[in-house]
Design an enzyme around this catalytic site. Structure first.
Site, PDB file in Angstrom:
ATOM      1  N   LYS A 139      28.803 -57.716  27.384  1.00  8.80           N
ATOM      2  CA  LYS A 139      29.298 -56.595  26.580  1.00  8.80           C
ATOM      3  C   LYS A 139      28.862 -56.782  25.130  1.00  8.80           C
ATOM      4  CE  LYS A 139      33.069 -55.952  24.341  1.00  8.80           C
ATOM      5  NZ  LYS A 139      32.502 -55.291  23.153  1.00  8.80           N
ATOM      6  N   GLU A 181      37.119 -66.877   6.128  1.00  9.19           N
ATOM      7  CA  GLU A 181      35.764 -66.402   6.385  1.00  9.19           C
ATOM      8  C   GLU A 181      35.694 -64.957   5.872  1.00  9.19           C
ATOM      9  OE1 GLU A 181      34.634 -65.734  10.555  1.00  9.19           O
ATOM     10  OE2 GLU A 181      32.723 -66.667  10.067  1.00  9.19           O
ATOM     11  N   CYS A 227      27.931 -66.301  10.942  1.00  9.95           N
ATOM     12  CA  CYS A 227      29.020 -67.259  11.209  1.00  9.95           C
ATOM     13  C   CYS A 227      28.791 -68.577  10.496  1.00  9.95           C
ATOM     14  CB  CYS A 227      29.196 -67.459  12.705  1.00  9.95           C
ATOM     15  SG  CYS A 227      27.663 -67.795  13.546  1.00  9.95           S
ATOM     16  N   GLU A 245      31.854 -69.635  20.382  1.00  5.01           N
ATOM     17  CA  GLU A 245      31.155 -69.784  19.094  1.00  5.01           C
ATOM     18  C   GLU A 245      31.906 -68.909  18.115  1.00  5.01           C
ATOM     19  OE1 GLU A 245      28.686 -71.745  18.761  1.00  5.01           O
ATOM     20  OE2 GLU A 245      27.919 -71.999  20.787  1.00  5.01           O
TER      21      GLU A 245
HETATM   22  P1  NAI Z   1      35.697 -59.632  17.091  1.00 11.52           P
HETATM   23  O1  NAI Z   1      35.866 -61.062  17.390  1.00 11.52           O
HETATM   24  O2  NAI Z   1      36.849 -58.725  17.306  1.00 11.52           O
HETATM   25  O3  NAI Z   1      34.485 -59.040  17.946  1.00 11.52           O
HETATM   26  C1  NAI Z   1      33.529 -59.783  18.635  1.00 11.52           C
HETATM   27  C2  NAI Z   1      33.373 -59.252  20.063  1.00 11.52           C
HETATM   28  O4  NAI Z   1      34.573 -59.500  20.786  1.00 11.52           O
HETATM   29  C3  NAI Z   1      33.131 -57.769  20.171  1.00 11.52           C
HETATM   30  O5  NAI Z   1      32.227 -57.536  21.226  1.00 11.52           O
HETATM   31  C4  NAI Z   1      34.495 -57.217  20.546  1.00 11.52           C
HETATM   32  O6  NAI Z   1      34.447 -56.004  21.239  1.00 11.52           O
HETATM   33  C5  NAI Z   1      35.028 -58.301  21.426  1.00 11.52           C
HETATM   34  N1  NAI Z   1      36.480 -58.388  21.539  1.00 11.52           N
HETATM   35  C6  NAI Z   1      37.425 -58.005  20.657  1.00 11.52           C
HETATM   36  N2  NAI Z   1      38.661 -58.270  21.126  1.00 11.52           N
HETATM   37  C7  NAI Z   1      38.497 -58.829  22.340  1.00 11.52           C
HETATM   38  C8  NAI Z   1      39.389 -59.336  23.329  1.00 11.52           C
HETATM   39  N3  NAI Z   1      40.699 -59.329  23.152  1.00 11.52           N
HETATM   40  N4  NAI Z   1      38.874 -59.854  24.458  1.00 11.52           N
HETATM   41  C9  NAI Z   1      37.552 -59.896  24.644  1.00 11.52           C
HETATM   42  N5  NAI Z   1      36.660 -59.423  23.762  1.00 11.52           N
HETATM   43  C10 NAI Z   1      37.117 -58.903  22.611  1.00 11.52           C
HETATM   44  O7  NAI Z   1      35.201 -59.514  15.603  1.00 11.52           O
HETATM   45  P2  NAI Z   1      35.333 -58.253  14.623  1.00 11.52           P
HETATM   46  O8  NAI Z   1      36.711 -57.673  14.681  1.00 11.52           O
HETATM   47  O9  NAI Z   1      34.224 -57.347  14.903  1.00 11.52           O
HETATM   48  O10 NAI Z   1      35.157 -58.921  13.204  1.00 11.52           O
HETATM   49  C11 NAI Z   1      36.270 -59.459  12.509  1.00 11.52           C
HETATM   50  C12 NAI Z   1      35.936 -60.752  11.835  1.00 11.52           C
HETATM   51  O11 NAI Z   1      35.539 -61.689  12.808  1.00 11.52           O
HETATM   52  C13 NAI Z   1      34.760 -60.727  10.882  1.00 11.52           C
HETATM   53  O12 NAI Z   1      35.115 -60.304   9.607  1.00 11.52           O
HETATM   54  C14 NAI Z   1      34.331 -62.141  10.889  1.00 11.52           C
HETATM   55  O13 NAI Z   1      35.115 -62.887   9.998  1.00 11.52           O
HETATM   56  C15 NAI Z   1      34.596 -62.579  12.302  1.00 11.52           C
HETATM   57  N6  NAI Z   1      33.384 -62.522  13.128  1.00 11.52           N
HETATM   58  C16 NAI Z   1      32.734 -63.681  13.361  1.00 11.52           C
HETATM   59  C17 NAI Z   1      31.574 -63.656  14.091  1.00 11.52           C
HETATM   60  C18 NAI Z   1      30.828 -64.896  14.350  1.00 11.52           C
HETATM   61  O14 NAI Z   1      29.671 -64.846  14.732  1.00 11.52           O
HETATM   62  N7  NAI Z   1      31.428 -66.044  14.201  1.00 11.52           N
HETATM   63  C19 NAI Z   1      31.002 -62.431  14.598  1.00 11.52           C
HETATM   64  C20 NAI Z   1      31.793 -61.257  14.365  1.00 11.52           C
HETATM   65  C21 NAI Z   1      32.931 -61.336  13.630  1.00 11.52           C
END
Ligand code: NAI
Length: 792
Positions: free
Chosen positions: A193, A398, A301, A267
């Site tokens: 996804k 972050e 990240c 990650e």
């Molecule tokens: P997120 O962690 O919510 O999204 C990442 C992925 O997880 C997306 O595909 C989303 O649809 C999915 N997701 C969301 N809730 C889920 C759940 N309960 N179960 C399974 N999958 C789920 O990140 P978001 O809200 O887009 O960004 C928020 C903050 O997260 C950012 O400001 C940043 O600080 C951090 N982030 C860190 C990343 C990294 O590479 N370490 C990447 C993206 C966000």
């Protein structure tokens, strides 16, 4: 007016837009909405719910995309399962051909994918064209090679099954490649996804899968938001979850998968230090900062978001940084001469603004690059925050935006302490011209990747992943591939059923039962016998229910004391592997010389026949020699990544490990778990068999006489469930192994979510005579990749 002369005088940039007409035509061809990619076909969403995807640089709608429902996820998992058998049985060279084809077709469409990625995500075309998409192709090529090598390089391993993969929006296609390429190479099928903000390149990739004739069902792509992600996580037909995203969601996934037996790699976020010593090449370091925090608008990240600079050069560094920031151009990401593009979505822009304002209120001095910002779209200027306190929100959280939080240090020790003063541990960048200092600091930093005099370097041959709350597991290289394979160790034949009752744990000491009891075994903490905090002990019974001895009933406080003692034994990890080997040989010899006594104790506790008990002790002795031999041979590697870089993959001990032993096999279970852990340099807190604790408590005297330093092995007897949960929750425990029933695995995995420690849970009964090998050493270490450039 002479225009050229005028331009030469001002050296102003003109617009240099990359053409987007091919991508726009492709999007127009899908104006009725994109479908999921399931079983090799584009499939309409069962619930017919769609959502809009925007271009963050101008707010325009790019496409309508399907919201994946339970039915869609079910269909995708079913398709992946149906194909798994034939795909995993395909000779590795055949799978390799498919991966090569994917790599070539990505390359053929490089320009298209780069433009599409830039429009969907907002990152500059320079980056998608020169970094993201070439790395995608590289990843598929690299793993095509692995597909052909799996059998010889990972003998007896097998694919896991169906992998559920959930990826973020910051490197949409690159994260897809990081997930799909190793999974397929190892013989798994996938349901992936993409993030809801950026699903378009994944859908273009689905077209490539169809185009190259990848067997239907090997790759399934379901679009949607977090709810769809949660459906994948919860699906019983999934064998592994690989997730990249926020620590908060990672935590939820850890809890949701607890006790399910699904393999998990996470990650997560980071707050990576960028350390500049006073002897560093300052101009080089300034360019490094540009790549560390303004690459991809800081939505990375492993972004170097905390600048730690030697106090003596701080003002000079800030002045150079500001001067450089004035030249950074923020604007239309499709423009080839733009350095900083758009933030992915308004909600992320608001988050950045909120965090910076909070930092300003806390006293940080904020300086924003003065260059103009476009009037429309999600843009935030490159920002430098100075006078940031280590406790400030800007130093802790972050931000995921182009915001650098600067702090100063006076000594190398202070720099290391500041660098490690974070709940994260993803990456670090160290700048100094002193090679000794560079490696010393790299060794002491708690991070999965350390770049020396460089930053944000990635390659398919190198592992990537974090320590601490940055998650666990690695992606890329040999270590990443292991995440998609099942190691050969397993319950090849179940152990004999245990006859004694499993939890004979009365609260208070029962009356001694005849002569069998000569003493109450105490706990063993910091090299000394210790009374349990509760003051209670419990009876260890033989299979007839006769008391064979008393053991201390440990509680939370005892676990905390033991963890403290283990943390103080960190010099064990720093000792040479040769030293550790010698101590383990000595331990093996001492166990051998007391074999009769250990066998008798075993027989008395478990009712085993004398011959069986002796055989178990002999196996334990052999195992001790085996891990003594391995102590200085479980080498790291030098990865073949980029030219003029050495990439060292170092196997580092976790630090403090918790070990919950199986209830059956009181001696060999204990030895099989404790010895590989300490051979690799960990200090351990062990909960031995609750029913038969006395073999472990007899072990004290062996440890004492074998020169095992105080605190390296700590033993807390008592009820496994209580002690295991305490270990799982404890912040000072870096990794936890737990052998016990599914319920215990569930408790431990759920409790570990608090600080996201790595856990390894194993269900009994196992044939402990067979439980030995490299997999134990792999699980007793984590890989740190250190990148170092060479040449002038
Ligand atoms: P997120 O962690 O919510 O999204 C990442 C992925 O997880 C997306 O595909 C989303 O649809 C999915 N997701 C969301 N809730 C889920 C759940 N309960 N179960 C399974 N999958 C789920 O990140 P978001 O809200 O887009 O960004 C928020 C903050 O997260 C950012 O400001 C940043 O600080 C951090 N982030 C860190 C990343 C990294 O590479 N370490 C990447 C993206 C966000």
């Amino acid at each position: 007016m002479n225009k050229i002369a005028e331009i030469l005088a001002t050296m102003e940039y003109g617009p240099a837009p990359e053409a987007s007409d091919v991508v726009r035509a492709w999007l127009a061809g899908h104006k009725d909405g994109f479908k999921h990619f399931i079983a090799g076909k584009f499939t309409a969403p069962a619930e017919k719910i769609v959502f809009d995807v925007f271009n963050p640089s101008d707010g325009s709608t790019l496409a309508k995309v399907a919201q994946g429902s339970k039915k869609d996820v079910d269909a995708a998992v079913k398709a992946a399962r149906a194909t798994f058998k034939s795909w995993s049985k395909l000779p590795g060279e055949e799978r390799a051909r498919h991966l090569y084809a994917l790599a070539r077709h990505v390359q053929k469409r490089e320009r298209f994918l780069a433009v599409l990625e830039t429009m969907d995500n907002g990152k500059p075309i320079r980056e998608t064209r020169d970094i993201d998409i070439p790395l995608v192709a590289r990843h598929f090529y690299h793993h095509a090679g692995w597909a052909a090598l799996i059998e010889s390089e990972f003998p007896h391993h097998r694919a896991l099954g169906v992998a559920g993969q959930i990826i973020p929006w910051n490197f949409p296609l690159l994260m897809l490649a990081w997930k799909i390429a190793p999974a397929l190479a190892a013989g798994n099928t996938v349901v992936l996804k993409p993030a809801e903000f950026t699903p378009l390149t994944a859908l273009a990739f689905a077209e490539i899968c169809a185009e190259v004739g990848l067997p239907a069902g090997v790759v399934n792509i379901v679009t949607g938001d977090g709810e769809t992600g949660a459906l994948i996580v919860d699906h019983p037909g999934i064998d592994k979850i690989a997730f990249t995203g926020s620590t908060e969601v990672g935590r939820k996934i850890r809890i949701a998968t607890a006790g399910t037996g699904k393999k998990l790699s996470l990650e997560l976020g980071g707050k990576s230090p960028f350390i500049v010593f006073e002897d560093s090449d300052l101009d080089g370091a300034v360019e490094g900062v540009v790549d560390a925090i303004w690459f991809n608008q800081g939505q990375v990240c492993c972004a170097g978001s905390r600048l730690l600079v030697a106090e003596s050069i701080a003002e000079r560094m800030y002045a150079k940084l500001r001067a450089r920031m004035e030249t950074l151009r923020t604007g239309d990401p499709l423009d080839k001469s733009i350095d900083v593009g758009a933030i992915v979505a308004p909600v992320q822009l608001e988050r950045i603004k909120r965090l910076v304002e909070a930092g300003e209120r806390e006293g940080a001095k904020i300086w924003r690059a003065p260059g103009p910002l476009p009037e429309r779209g999600c843009f935030y200027p490159p920002t430098l925050a100075t006078e940031v306190e280590p406790a400030s929100i800007l130093a802790r959280e972050e931000i995921f935006g182009p915001v650098l939080a600067a702090m100063t240090f006076r000594t190398p020790d202070e720099a290391i302490a500041l660098a490690n003063n974070s709940r994260y541990g993803l990456a670090a960048s160290v700048w100094t011209e002193n090679v000794n200092r560079a490696f010393e600091v790299a060794a002491k930093i708690k991070a999965g990747v350390v770049w020396i005099n460089s930053t944000n370097l990635f390659d398919a041959a190198s592992g990537f992943g974090g320590y601490r709350e940055s998650g666990f597991g690695r992606e890329g290289g040999r270590e990443g591939l292991a995440e998609y394979l099942v190691a050969p160790a397993g319950p090849s034949k179940p152990a004999k059923a245990v006859k004694a009752p499993l939890s004979a744990l009365p609260g208070r000491a029962p009356a001694p039962d005849g002569d069998a009891i000569d003493r109450t075994a105490k706990l063993y903490v910091g090299g000394k016998q210790a009374r349990p905090d509760s003051g209670y002990c419990y009876a260890a019974l033989d299979p007839e229910g006769k008391v064979v001895g008393l053991a201390g009933l440990g509680n939370r406080k005892d676990v905390r004391n033991a963890v403290e003692a283990a943390a103080k034994a960190s010099s064990w990890g720093a000792a040479t592997a040769h030293n550790r080997a010698q101590v383990l040989y000595y331990l093996a010899e001492n166990l051998e010389s007391r074999a009769e006594e250990f066998a008798a104790r075993l027989a008395a506790q478990t009712g085993a026949h004398a011959r069986e008990a002796r055989a178990e002790v002999e196996t334990a002795v052999r195992r001790a020699f085996y891990y003594a031999g391995f102590a200085d041979k479980y080498d790291g590697a030098v990865h073949a990544t980029k030219t003029r870089f050495v990439t060292l993959a170092m196997n580092e001990p976790w630090g403090v490990m918790g070990i919950v032993c199986p209830d059956e096999a009181p001696l060999i279970g204990f030895v099989s778990l404790v010895l590989p852990a300490i051979a690799m340099g960990n200090a351990v807190v062990v909960v031995p068999s609750a029913s038969h604790p006395l073999s472990a408590t007899d072990f004290y005297s062996l440890l004492d006489t074998s020169d095992v330093p105080a605190g390296v092995v700590n033993i807390v007897t008592g009820e496994a469930a209580t002690l295991a949960k305490t270990l799982a929750e404890h912040d000072g425990v870096d990794a936890l192994w737990c052998v016990g029933p599914r319920e215990l695995a569930k408790t431990v995995e759920a409790a570990s979510a608090a600080n996201l420690k790595a856990t390894w849970t194993r269900l009994p009964p196992r044939d402990w005579a067979e439980e030995q090998g490299r997999e134990y050493l792999r699980r007793a270490t984590q890989v740190k990749n250190i990148w170092t450039p060479y040449g002038e």
